[in-house]
Design an enzyme around this catalytic site. Structure first.
Site, PDB file in Angstrom:
ATOM      1  CE  LYS A 110      58.468  54.161  15.548  1.00 53.37           C
ATOM      2  NZ  LYS A 110      58.905  55.462  15.693  1.00 53.37           N
ATOM      3  CE  LYS A 192      65.138  50.385  14.062  1.00 51.72           C
ATOM      4  NZ  LYS A 192      64.983  52.031  14.024  1.00 51.72           N
ATOM      5  CE  LYS A 195      64.038  54.356  22.009  1.00 56.21           C
ATOM      6  NZ  LYS A 195      64.854  55.431  22.313  1.00 56.21           N
TER       7      LYS A 195
END
Ligand code: AMP
Ligand code: TRP
Length: 325
Positions: A110, A192, A195
């Site tokens: 992230k 993966k 969203k």
């Protein structure tokens, strides 16, 4: 057993969230005491729209209910409505080594993705998650594979606390499905389903039948034309076969047999139909529940009341052991 899990209210949930996490929750609530949280304090560690947050929280609650979580049995609540979560996180931060947090895969991913948003909350994210779990002394945590490392850290924190201050916490186990723990992106089956990627890469639970069909028909597949499962050589088809199998309950070998000598096109068309049909009741319940906001809010309030009783008891015990009361 007591079960705890949570999902960030970052808008529409996708098939990966459902197959990796929520689907197990539904089965678990029959025989266990379940606590399902909407983790809004985690959601604000990456860029977000403040104006959208309340709407997303309510939508996530609706998804939990539409998927089949029974509010009479399970506790559903919003993390920020119980101050004991950040309070316990602070207390646990004082016994968590910085080095371990910096090593977390999700923190590294992230912070690489949001380079101008690498905040201390993002680093401490797993300690807040440990606080969520330990506050309810959960035995098990059903999550997707990407969260396994955080649950392992939770066990380490629990162990350390117990050694330092006396037996207090259970060491929770993660519950990770063999199939479905990692649903891959439709546009890049090596990543993966997430969203935060492009819209085409995800099937959202409330996508229209047309969108679902379009996305599946254009999903990336591999060279060759046989419908056969091979994760390294055919990651695209393998991912689609996994989804097919999880939604129909059929074994992958049997699905392969059913499509011998048929092409990718035919297989994808059939898969699109399977998904559309499977998600139809979700869309219906979601529509119903979106018209009953007050009812959903009442469920969250009741969940808060039930969760608070457990949370207050644990925090009192922890503060006593740490010499704060
Ligand atoms: P998040 O949306 O990151 O808050 O994730 C919520 C839950 O869904 C967690 O238990 C994740 O491990 C799970 N999850 C997220 N993405 C996937 C995926 N592509 N496949 C399987 N599980 C997933
Ligand atoms: N970190 C989890 C995720 O990305 C969400 C989460 C927060 C969670 N607290 C939790 C999951 C406690 C299980 C238990 O997806």
């Amino acid at each position: 057993m007591r079960i705890f899990s949570g999902i960030r209210p970052t808008g529409n949930l996708h098939l990966g969230n459902y197959l990796g996490a929520i689907k197990q929750w539904i089965a678990l609530q029959e025989k266990n005491e379940c606590v399902f949280c909407i983790v809004d304090l985690h959601a604000i560690t990456t860029p977000y729209e403040a104006k959208e947050l309340q709407k997303n929280i309510l939508e996530t609650a609706i998804i939990y209910l539409a998927a089949g979580i029974n509010p009479e049995k399970s506790i559903i609540f919003v993390q920020s409505q119980i101050k004991e979560h950040p309070e316990l996180a602070w207390l646990l931060e004082t016994i968590t080594p910085m080095g371990e947090l910096k090593r977390m895969t999700q923190f590294k991913e992230k912070s690489a993705k949001h380079k101008d948003y690498v905040n201390a909350g993002l680093l401490n994210y797993p300690v807040l998650m440990a606080a969520d779990i330990l506050l309810y002394k959960a035995d098990a945590v059903p999550v997707g594979k990407d969260q396994e490392q955080h649950v392992e850290l939770t066990r380490n924190i629990a162990k350390k606390f117990n050694q330092k201050f006396g037996q207090t916490f259970k060491e929770p186990a993660s519950m990770i499905l063999k199939e479905g723990a990692k649903i891959m992106s439709l546009t890049d089956p090596k990543k993966k389903m997430s969203k935060s990627d492009e819209l085409k890469s995800c099937i959202f639970l409330f996508d229209s039948p047309e969108d679902i069909t379009k996305k599946i028909l254009s999903a990336q597949t591999d060279s060759g034309k046989d419908i056969c499962y091979n994760i390294t050589k055919k990651p695209g088809i393998s991912n689609l076969l996994t989804i097919y199998s999880l939604l129909t309950g059929k074994r992958i070998q049997d699905i392969e047999k059913g499509f011998t000598r048929k092409g990718y096109g035919e297989f994808k068309k059939s898969l699109a139909e399977v998904i559309v049909q499977y998600l139809e009741p979700f869309r219906r319940k979601q529509k119903e529940l979106s018209l009953r906001e007050v009812y959903v809010e009442e469920i969250l309030k009741q969940g808060q009341r039930r969760a608070l009783i457990i949370a207050q008891e644990t925090i009192r015990e922890v503060k006593e052991k740490m010499g704060l009361i």
